[in-house]
Write a protein that holds these residues in place. Structure first.
Motif, PDB file in Angstrom:
ATOM      1  N   SER A   1     -11.806  -8.035  -1.822  1.00 35.96           N
ATOM      2  CA  SER A   1     -10.552  -8.333  -1.130  1.00 35.96           C
ATOM      3  C   SER A   1     -10.157  -9.800  -1.253  1.00 35.96           C
ATOM      4  O   SER A   1      -8.969 -10.128  -1.304  1.00 35.96           O
ATOM      5  CB  SER A   1     -10.649  -7.925   0.340  1.00 35.96           C
TER       6      SER A   1
ATOM      7  N   SER B   1      -2.797  -4.097  -5.408  1.00 39.89           N
ATOM      8  CA  SER B   1      -2.426  -2.727  -5.771  1.00 39.89           C
ATOM      9  C   SER B   1      -1.453  -2.726  -6.937  1.00 39.89           C
ATOM     10  O   SER B   1      -0.783  -3.728  -7.225  1.00 39.89           O
ATOM     11  CB  SER B   1      -1.770  -2.032  -4.575  1.00 39.89           C
TER      12      SER B   1
ATOM     13  N   THR C   1      -1.629  -6.461   0.800  1.00 39.75           N
ATOM     14  CA  THR C   1      -2.046  -5.517  -0.240  1.00 39.75           C
ATOM     15  C   THR C   1      -3.429  -4.956   0.055  1.00 39.75           C
ATOM     16  O   THR C   1      -4.291  -5.660   0.572  1.00 39.75           O
ATOM     17  CB  THR C   1      -2.084  -6.203  -1.621  1.00 39.75           C
ATOM     18  N   PRO C   2      -3.654  -3.688  -0.278  1.00 38.90           N
ATOM     19  CA  PRO C   2      -5.028  -3.174  -0.289  1.00 38.90           C
ATOM     20  C   PRO C   2      -5.705  -3.706  -1.548  1.00 38.90           C
ATOM     21  O   PRO C   2      -5.040  -4.251  -2.438  1.00 38.90           O
ATOM     22  CB  PRO C   2      -4.824  -1.663  -0.359  1.00 38.90           C
ATOM     23  N   THR C   3      -7.000  -3.562  -1.603  1.00 39.04           N
ATOM     24  CA  THR C   3      -7.753  -4.058  -2.760  1.00 39.04           C
ATOM     25  C   THR C   3      -8.147  -2.899  -3.665  1.00 39.04           C
ATOM     26  O   THR C   3      -8.847  -1.977  -3.242  1.00 39.04           O
ATOM     27  CB  THR C   3      -9.023  -4.794  -2.299  1.00 39.04           C
ATOM     28  N   TYR C   4      -7.679  -2.950  -4.893  1.00 38.46           N
ATOM     29  CA  TYR C   4      -8.027  -1.948  -5.903  1.00 38.46           C
ATOM     30  C   TYR C   4      -8.698  -2.663  -7.073  1.00 38.46           C
ATOM     31  O   TYR C   4      -8.070  -3.515  -7.718  1.00 38.46           O
ATOM     32  CB  TYR C   4      -6.777  -1.224  -6.415  1.00 38.46           C
ATOM     33  N   ALA C   5      -9.958  -2.345  -7.338  1.00 37.69           N
ATOM     34  CA  ALA C   5     -10.696  -2.947  -8.448  1.00 37.69           C
ATOM     35  C   ALA C   5     -10.648  -4.467  -8.377  1.00 37.69           C
ATOM     36  O   ALA C   5     -10.395  -5.156  -9.365  1.00 37.69           O
ATOM     37  CB  ALA C   5     -10.158  -2.451  -9.792  1.00 37.69           C
TER      38      ALA C   5
ATOM     39  N   GLY D   1      -9.580  -4.269   2.519  1.00 31.70           N
ATOM     40  CA  GLY D   1     -10.459  -3.497   1.648  1.00 31.70           C
ATOM     41  C   GLY D   1     -11.644  -2.964   2.430  1.00 31.70           C
ATOM     42  O   GLY D   1     -11.831  -3.279   3.606  1.00 31.70           O
TER      43      GLY D   1
ATOM     44  N   SER E   1       0.827  -1.206   0.000  1.00 29.45           N
ATOM     45  CA  SER E   1       0.000   0.000   0.000  1.00 29.45           C
ATOM     46  C   SER E   1       0.860   1.255   0.000  1.00 29.45           C
ATOM     47  O   SER E   1       1.940   1.288   0.591  1.00 29.45           O
ATOM     48  CB  SER E   1      -0.907   0.018   1.240  1.00 29.45           C
TER      49      SER E   1
END
Length: 223
Positions: free
Chosen positions: A124, A90, A82-86, A119, A9
């Motif tokens: 997530s 990331s 990791t964060p959740t993007y789409a 997320g 992140s």
């Protein structure tokens, strides 16, 4: 005993970092040496897709991504968050995956691993699956894996729950480092991936994959 911890992140104080630091603290209490990387602070270029690394054993781009990969290769364990993007990892984490010599070179051979995805909403677990597949396909042992959802900037709302979950992950990672004989289903999946998808390719293109063959030799993986 050394464990590498990767925060995928850009946020150094977000929920992903909080989870990783909780596990880091637990490992340090047990006498484990840890190295923590915030990917948002390192010098890391995008993969150029040149495949030079397969031939030479190292990336043609000399930056922090190559150094982190070397650190992982020497470690006993790896924790990736990791964060959740789409509904995915990331961009920072994807860059490290692309640059890190993971799957073809079998970077995580016999290494104990933990994966975390955070997320606010749906997706997530999809991001977590990306990290889990990466570990297993790269020869690692997935000792623990969890997704944690929380409101944006709402780490305090789940801190107690997160602390309990991270404590469990810490213990499972320690057990994985000390006992490499477990996880038979994961090992079976890895053998199928290695023997059906990866090894035939490396044999077929041996002249262009000499760097891979050399790394396998050092790890005791037969070509």
């Amino acid at each position: 005993m050394r464990v590498i911890i990767i925060n995928g992140s850009n946020r150094k104080n977000g929920i992903t970092a909080a989870a990783l630091h909780m596990i880091e603290a637990g490992l340090n209490e047990k006498g484990v040496e840890t190295t923590f990387y915030n990917l948002g602070e390192i010098n890391m270029s995008h993969c150029m897709g040149c495949c030079t690394c397969y031939k030479t054993g190292h990336c043609c781009i000399k930056d922090d991504a190559e150094r982190i990969s070397e650190m992982i290769a020497e470690a006993d364990g790896l924790i990736m968050g990791t964060p959740t993007y789409a509904s995915n990892v990331s961009g920072l984490m994807k860059d490290l995956i692309d640059r890190g010599h993971f799957v073809i070179e079998q970077l995580l051979h016999n290494k104990a691993c933990v994966t975390i995805a955070t997320g606010e909403n749906y997706g997530s677990r999809d991001a977590l699956k990306v990290l889990n597949n990466l570990v297993i396909y790269s020869g690692g042992m997935l000792c623990d894996s969890f997704a944690m959802n929380a409101p944006f900037n709402g780490t305090e709302d789940v801190r107690e729950k997160l602390s309990e979950r991270c404590s469990k992950a810490t213990q499972r990672l320690m057990e994985g480092i000390q006992d490499k004989a477990g996880h038979p289903i994961q090992k079976l999946i890895h053998l199928i991936v290695l023997n059906v998808g990866i090894r035939p390719l490396v044999r077929k293109k041996r002249a262009l994959y000499q760097g891979v063959a050399d790394k396998w030799g050092k790890m005791g993986i037969q070509l």
